[in-house]
Design an enzyme around this catalytic site. Structure first.
Site, short mmCIF file in Angstrom:
data_model
loop_
_atom_site.label_atom_id
_atom_site.label_comp_id
_atom_site.label_asym_id
_atom_site.label_seq_id
_atom_site.Cartn_x
_atom_site.Cartn_y
_atom_site.Cartn_z
N ARG A 1 -47.81 -38.29 -28.37
CA ARG A 1 -49.01 -37.45 -28.28
C ARG A 1 -50.09 -37.96 -29.21
O ARG A 1 -51.28 -37.75 -28.98
CB ARG A 1 -48.67 -35.99 -28.59
CG ARG A 1 -49.89 -35.06 -28.55
CD ARG A 1 -49.49 -33.60 -28.43
NE ARG A 1 -48.68 -33.15 -29.54
CZ ARG A 1 -49.15 -32.69 -30.70
NH1 ARG A 1 -50.46 -32.63 -30.91
NH2 ARG A 1 -48.33 -32.29 -31.65
N ASP B 1 -71.17 -37.35 -17.57
CA ASP B 1 -70.06 -37.68 -16.68
C ASP B 1 -70.49 -38.84 -15.79
O ASP B 1 -71.45 -38.72 -15.02
CB ASP B 1 -69.69 -36.46 -15.85
CG ASP B 1 -68.41 -36.64 -15.05
OD1 ASP B 1 -68.17 -37.77 -14.56
OD2 ASP B 1 -67.67 -35.67 -14.88
N TYR C 1 -70.05 -30.10 -11.56
CA TYR C 1 -68.70 -30.03 -11.00
C TYR C 1 -68.10 -28.65 -11.23
O TYR C 1 -68.27 -28.05 -12.31
CB TYR C 1 -67.84 -31.12 -11.63
CG TYR C 1 -66.37 -31.00 -11.34
CD1 TYR C 1 -65.89 -30.97 -10.03
CD2 TYR C 1 -65.44 -30.93 -12.37
CE1 TYR C 1 -64.54 -30.86 -9.76
CE2 TYR C 1 -64.09 -30.83 -12.11
CZ TYR C 1 -63.64 -30.78 -10.81
OH TYR C 1 -62.31 -30.66 -10.55
N LYS D 1 -60.18 -41.02 -10.25
CA LYS D 1 -61.00 -41.43 -9.12
C LYS D 1 -61.06 -42.97 -9.00
O LYS D 1 -60.03 -43.62 -8.90
CB LYS D 1 -62.39 -40.81 -9.26
CG LYS D 1 -62.38 -39.33 -9.63
CD LYS D 1 -61.62 -38.45 -8.67
CE LYS D 1 -61.87 -36.95 -8.85
NZ LYS D 1 -61.36 -36.35 -10.09
#
Length: 377
Positions: free
Chosen positions: A46, A170, A98, A195
């Site tokens: 992590r 973004d 978004y 994406k």
């Protein structure tokens, strides 16, 4: 290096221990400490993992940034940036945002005492007019999802710097191949690597880059404390996918341009939203800050019956949430990406029941054109 060379050689791609041509998947949660008093760099995945480190160096190289961070999803990346705001701060962001970002703003930030103002992102004057004494961040998305609205990144970044306001943008739709927000003055750039960067519809991941060491330190703390670190398997798959991004994007962008040119000739199509079209109201601004129109377009039909007919008869694209795969993906924002928004908000931003989004893949353009011809009545 030019971009296709950089995609293969511009970041760690060779394992230094073995010479393997692919960075291994360090599929481990923890690391043995040979000397507990002298840390070797890895203790718990992590916090840091060699495969994830390679992914972070990859996006930093592609964006020409000093620092890169990898997250477990695009929303984890977005939230780590937005959670830099505190109670009493003010956020300005575009209204055509978004759906997931809208949900974070309205369901979390507002509840935490962050004031938020939505503006017409294409109007530079509205960004400046929205500034308050407590404004701490401008959040941008250009082109926006799903209406492909354009923000003049350089102009808005200049306004922010004059008022000591942080900017975050973004860049998912354009990718580092077509647009470089850091060069335009943006402080933080975000990607949903799910994406185009990964490009094969088999990974969920998010990325953040910045040139500011203090911002990187804060975002790194958010990555660890909020638990949104990318896993080794997804990091490895992303590194595999990114190698062909140049070739994939070249074909996908060419397909998008041809499909947009075709759709504007159809009388059944009410609107086509694609910044590569000269008819797009902010085409000139977009081409000033990006090298092409990208691989995503949206279009609006006249009736919901036409929408139903199209989804029933389309055979080449898959119908799904998300975008950016090698296969073309048809999406219905009204019930998919923006379904989490109240109906009134969707309609206010132009997300109507007749709007369709198309992420163009690498199929032969003749097949895509034929499929649309048979599907639009």
């Amino acid at each position: 290096m030019k971009i296709n060379t950089k995609l293969l050689h511009g970041y760690p791609v060779i394992d230094q221990e073995t010479g393997a041509s692919s960075i291994p998947k360090y599929q481990t949660s923890t690391f043995h400490q040979k000397d507990v008093f002298n840390h070797t760099g890895y203790s718990y995945s992590r916090f840091a993992n060699p495969t994830v480190d390679a992914a972070e160096k990859c996006i930093a190289a592609l964006e020409d940034a000093k620092f890169g961070l990898a997250f477990s999803s695009g929303m984890a990346a977005i939230n780590s940036v937005l959670f830099m705001l505190s109670n009493g701060d003010h956020l300005v962001l575009g209204k055509n945002i978004y759906g997931g970002t809208f949900q974070t703003v309205n369901d979390f930030l507002v509840r935490f005492g962050v004031e938020c103002t939505f503006v017409d992102e294409s109007n530079v004057k509205e960004w400046e007019a929205a500034i308050q004494p407590n404004t701490k961040m401008f959040y941008l998305e250009s082109p926006s999802n799903p209406l492909l609205t354009i923000t003049d990144l350089k102009e808005v970044a200049n306004i922010a710097k004059q008022h000591d306001i942080l900017t975050a943008s973004d860049n998912t739709f354009m990718t580092p191949l077509s647009q470089h927000p850091l060069e335009l003055g943006i402080d933080i750039v975000i990607h949903s690597a799910t994406k185009f960067i990964n490009g094969h519809s088999d990974v969920v991941a998010g990325l953040v880059v910045t040139n500011n060491e203090d911002l990187h330190t804060q975002l790194k703390m958010h990555q660890k404390a909020l638990g949104g670190t990318l896993g080794a398997e997804d990091a490895w798959l992303m590194l595999r996918g990114v190698k062909t991004m140049g070739l994939r994007m070249e074909k996908s962008i060419a397909n998008a341009q041809q499909l947009a040119d075709y759709l504007i000739t159809k009388p059944q199509v009410k609107n086509v939203y694609y910044p590569g079209l000269k008819t797009h109201k902010d085409h000139d601004i977009h081409i000033k800050q990006a090298s092409d129109g990208g691989a995503v377009l949206s279009f609006e039909l006249e009736t919901e019956e036409q929408v139903a007919h199209l989804f029933e008869h389309c055979r080449v694209p898959i119908v799904a949430v998300s975008l950016g795969g090698v296969e073309s993906i048809l999406s219905y924002p009204w019930l998919m990406s923006h379904a989490c928004m109240p109906e009134e908000e969707r309609l206010n931003m132009g997300v109507t029941p007749t709007l369709i989004r198309l992420s163009c893949g690498i199929e032969d353009i003749e097949d895509l054109l034929s499929d649309l011809e048979n599907s639009i009545k």
